[in-house]
Motif scaffolding. Structure first.
Motif, short mmCIF file in Angstrom:
data_model
loop_
_atom_site.label_atom_id
_atom_site.label_comp_id
_atom_site.label_asym_id
_atom_site.label_seq_id
_atom_site.Cartn_x
_atom_site.Cartn_y
_atom_site.Cartn_z
N PRO A 119 0.83 -1.21 0.00
CA PRO A 119 0.00 0.00 0.00
C PRO A 119 0.86 1.27 0.00
N ASN A 120 0.41 2.28 -0.75
CA ASN A 120 1.06 3.59 -0.81
C ASN A 120 2.45 3.57 -1.44
N SER A 121 2.79 2.50 -2.13
CA SER A 121 4.08 2.39 -2.81
C SER A 121 4.02 3.07 -4.18
N SER A 176 0.42 3.79 -5.87
CA SER A 176 -0.10 5.16 -5.92
C SER A 176 0.58 6.06 -6.94
N SER A 218 -5.88 5.57 -0.47
CA SER A 218 -4.51 5.79 -0.01
C SER A 218 -4.34 7.13 0.69
N PHE A 219 -3.21 7.27 1.39
CA PHE A 219 -2.89 8.54 2.05
C PHE A 219 -2.77 9.65 1.01
N LEU A 220 -2.19 9.33 -0.14
CA LEU A 220 -2.04 10.31 -1.21
C LEU A 220 -3.41 10.82 -1.66
N ASP A 221 -4.38 9.91 -1.75
CA ASP A 221 -5.73 10.30 -2.16
C ASP A 221 -6.35 11.29 -1.17
N SER A 227 -4.35 0.36 3.86
CA SER A 227 -3.79 1.57 4.47
C SER A 227 -4.19 1.66 5.93
#
Length: 245
Positions: free
Chosen positions: A70-72, A76, A198-201, A219
């Motif tokens: 996740p979040n890699s 992302s 995701s955190f980015l989202d 996440s």
């Protein structure tokens, strides 16, 4: 229409979605083609005395023991992000490889349509939101060609009112695509909500009405809750929180 959130009932006129991990299941979709593409690139560069192996490069990009982290970068990032990471270790021609990688991905998707698994009934979800008068779009860090290919295979491409990929806009979390959606759809930014996994989202969604977090990609639950106005176990639950005036 209103959206029930942890900040009260908020006016909603447009909902934009992330793609991978939100509308489509990425557990198996990208692992094989990404490994295929990376191995193809690295085969030309990795020598016996290389400081890094193909497996280590895959791990740096976000594929560990056959699973996506996740979040890699893979989960992302963009194709350009992937090539940028590889270029930190090997002298590759990024511009020339970009189109080649996209075509490899497109051919894989066309040859393996069964690998594209929607999360729930995506066509029903989008159609119901539009029936309620809500504009619907997708903003992804994936490139235009695979994005269009995937949604055409799922038979929902024609349903989107707005589509943004890094081919036309800077990648998330830069807000340019949200501003573009606001202008194209005629909807104020504070009445646009973004759904992602995701955190980015969630960082991206700070530029609009807020983020709707879906916990489908592993996440951190606590962090996702802190960054969002609504948390769902799956995008399938979204319609339960859209209410009339």
């Amino acid at each position: 229409m209103k959206l029930q959130t942890n900040k009260g009932n908020l006016e909603v006129k447009a909902i934009l979605f992330d793609k991978d991990g939100t509308l489509t299941n990425i557990d198996n979709l990208w692992i094989e083609p990404t490994e295929m593409v990376i191995r193809k690139i690295l085969k030309q560069h990795i020598k016996e005395d290389s400081a890094i192996t193909i497996e280590q490069m895959l791990e740096l990009l976000g594929i560990v023991r056959g699973e996506i982290v996740p979040n890699s970068v893979i989960a992302s990032g963009t194709v350009e992000d992937m090539l940028d990471e590889i270029s930190n270790y090997f002298p590759i021609e990024k511009k020339a490889l970009y189109d080649e990688v996209l075509e490899d991905f497109r051919q894989y998707l066309l040859n393996h349509p069964d690998m594209i698994v929607p999360i729930g009934n995506v066509a029903f979800l989008i159609s119901e939101l539009k029936h309620k008068g809500i504009k619907v779009g997708v903003v992804t860090n994936d490139s235009y060609i695979p994005t269009k290919t995937i949604f055409e295979i799922l038979k929902v491409w024609h349903l989107f009112d707005f589509v943004a990929t890094p081919d036309e806009y800077p990648a998330k979390p830069v807000a340019d695509s949200l501003i573009g959606a606001s202008q194209q759809l005629g909807v104020p930014l504070n009445e646009i909500f973004y759904v992602g996994d995701s955190f980015l989202d969630m960082a991206y969604a700070k530029h609009c009405g807020g983020g709707i977090a879906v916990l489908t990609s592993g996440s951190d639950v606590h962090k996702m809750k802190e960054q969002s106005v609504l948390v769902l176990d799956s995008v399938e639950q979204l319609l339960d929180f859209v209410i009339g005036e």
